[in-house]
Design a protein around this motif. Structure first.
Motif, mmCIF file in Angstrom:
data_model
loop_
_atom_site.group_PDB
_atom_site.id
_atom_site.type_symbol
_atom_site.label_atom_id
_atom_site.label_comp_id
_atom_site.label_asym_id
_atom_site.label_seq_id
_atom_site.Cartn_x
_atom_site.Cartn_y
_atom_site.Cartn_z
ATOM 1 N N ILE A 194 43.992 41.891 50.181
ATOM 2 C CA ILE A 194 45.281 41.290 50.538
ATOM 3 C C ILE A 194 46.199 41.237 49.325
ATOM 4 O O ILE A 194 47.376 41.591 49.403
ATOM 5 C CB ILE A 194 45.072 39.884 51.137
ATOM 6 C CG1 ILE A 194 44.427 40.004 52.507
ATOM 7 C CG2 ILE A 194 46.385 39.124 51.226
ATOM 8 C CD1 ILE A 194 43.992 38.686 53.105
ATOM 9 N N VAL A 195 45.676 40.821 48.182
ATOM 10 C CA VAL A 195 46.499 40.720 46.969
ATOM 11 C C VAL A 195 46.958 42.098 46.516
ATOM 12 O O VAL A 195 48.139 42.308 46.212
ATOM 13 C CB VAL A 195 45.723 39.980 45.859
ATOM 14 C CG1 VAL A 195 46.425 40.102 44.531
ATOM 15 C CG2 VAL A 195 45.543 38.523 46.227
ATOM 16 N N THR A 206 40.119 39.019 50.052
ATOM 17 C CA THR A 206 41.207 38.442 49.268
ATOM 18 C C THR A 206 41.791 39.468 48.303
ATOM 19 O O THR A 206 43.013 39.573 48.161
ATOM 20 C CB THR A 206 40.707 37.211 48.493
ATOM 21 O OG1 THR A 206 40.154 36.274 49.420
ATOM 22 C CG2 THR A 206 41.824 36.565 47.719
ATOM 23 N N ALA A 245 49.263 49.719 47.457
ATOM 24 C CA ALA A 245 49.500 49.263 48.825
ATOM 25 C C ALA A 245 49.458 50.395 49.857
ATOM 26 O O ALA A 245 48.803 50.242 50.893
ATOM 27 C CB ALA A 245 50.805 48.506 48.908
ATOM 28 N N GLY A 289 47.100 44.809 48.305
ATOM 29 C CA GLY A 289 47.898 45.459 49.339
ATOM 30 C C GLY A 289 49.316 44.957 49.439
ATOM 31 O O GLY A 289 50.179 45.631 49.995
ATOM 32 N N SER A 290 49.575 43.813 48.903
ATOM 33 C CA SER A 290 50.916 43.264 49.055
ATOM 34 C C SER A 290 51.795 43.401 47.818
ATOM 35 O O SER A 290 53.004 43.274 47.919
ATOM 36 C CB SER A 290 50.824 41.780 49.425
ATOM 37 O OG SER A 290 50.252 41.061 48.369
ATOM 38 N N SER A 291 51.190 43.673 46.661
ATOM 39 C CA SER A 291 52.033 43.585 45.471
ATOM 40 C C SER A 291 51.878 44.723 44.465
ATOM 41 O O SER A 291 52.456 44.646 43.399
ATOM 42 C CB SER A 291 51.729 42.267 44.749
ATOM 43 O OG SER A 291 50.385 42.273 44.321
ATOM 44 N N THR A 292 51.138 45.753 44.772
ATOM 45 C CA THR A 292 50.960 46.808 43.780
ATOM 46 C C THR A 292 51.273 48.178 44.358
ATOM 47 O O THR A 292 51.569 48.328 45.535
ATOM 48 C CB THR A 292 49.507 46.839 43.265
ATOM 49 O OG1 THR A 292 48.655 47.209 44.337
ATOM 50 C CG2 THR A 292 49.080 45.510 42.697
ATOM 51 N N TYR A 332 46.764 50.414 52.852
ATOM 52 C CA TYR A 332 47.295 50.367 54.203
ATOM 53 C C TYR A 332 46.710 51.470 55.065
ATOM 54 O O TYR A 332 46.430 51.270 56.239
ATOM 55 C CB TYR A 332 48.836 50.486 54.151
ATOM 56 C CG TYR A 332 49.486 50.472 55.497
ATOM 57 C CD1 TYR A 332 49.592 49.289 56.229
ATOM 58 C CD2 TYR A 332 49.999 51.645 56.067
ATOM 59 C CE1 TYR A 332 50.182 49.266 57.473
ATOM 60 C CE2 TYR A 332 50.581 51.629 57.306
ATOM 61 C CZ TYR A 332 50.673 50.448 58.005
ATOM 62 O OH TYR A 332 51.254 50.441 59.251
#
Length: 49
Positions: free
Chosen positions: A33-34, A30, A42, A36-39, A46
Protein backbone atom coordinates in the motif's frame (compact mmCIF):
# COMPACT_ATOMS: atom_id res chain seq x y z
CA UNK A 1 13.32 -2.44 18.67
CA UNK A 2 12.24 -3.32 22.18
CA UNK A 3 8.74 -4.01 20.88
CA UNK A 4 10.08 -6.61 18.45
CA UNK A 5 12.07 -8.29 21.20
CA UNK A 6 9.04 -8.36 23.48
CA UNK A 7 6.87 -9.72 20.69
CA UNK A 8 9.40 -12.46 19.94
CA UNK A 9 9.57 -13.43 23.61
CA UNK A 10 5.77 -13.50 23.77
CA UNK A 11 5.58 -15.85 20.78
CA UNK A 12 8.28 -18.06 22.20
CA UNK A 13 6.87 -18.25 25.71
CA UNK A 14 3.21 -18.74 24.86
CA UNK A 15 3.76 -20.96 21.78
CA UNK A 16 1.74 -18.66 19.54
CA UNK A 17 3.64 -19.51 16.35
CA UNK A 18 0.50 -19.19 14.24
CA UNK A 19 0.64 -15.41 14.79
CA UNK A 20 3.97 -15.04 12.98
CA UNK A 21 2.68 -15.64 9.40
CA UNK A 22 -0.24 -13.34 10.11
CA UNK A 23 2.05 -10.50 11.21
CA UNK A 24 4.33 -11.02 8.20
CA UNK A 25 1.35 -10.90 5.85
CA UNK A 26 0.06 -7.68 7.42
CA UNK A 27 3.51 -6.09 7.05
CA UNK A 28 3.73 -7.11 3.37
CA UNK A 29 0.29 -5.72 2.59
CA UNK A 30 1.21 -2.48 4.33
CA UNK A 31 4.40 -2.21 2.27
CA UNK A 32 2.42 -2.76 -0.95
CA UNK A 33 0.00 0.00 0.00
CA UNK A 34 2.78 2.45 0.91
CA UNK A 35 4.87 1.70 -2.17
CA UNK A 36 1.84 1.64 -4.43
CA UNK A 37 0.64 5.05 -3.46
CA UNK A 38 3.75 7.17 -3.32
CA UNK A 39 6.61 5.90 -5.46
CA UNK A 40 7.60 5.22 -9.04
CA UNK A 41 6.90 1.54 -8.38
CA UNK A 42 3.17 2.22 -8.33
CA UNK A 43 2.49 1.17 -11.96
CA UNK A 44 4.28 -2.12 -11.44
CA UNK A 45 2.44 -2.92 -8.22
CA UNK A 46 -0.84 -1.87 -9.78
CA UNK A 47 -0.37 -4.37 -12.61
CA UNK A 48 -0.06 -7.22 -10.09
CA UNK A 49 -3.65 -6.73 -8.99
Amino acid sequence: MEFLRDFWLFLKERKKWWLLPLIVLIILITLFIVLGSSTALAPFIYSLF
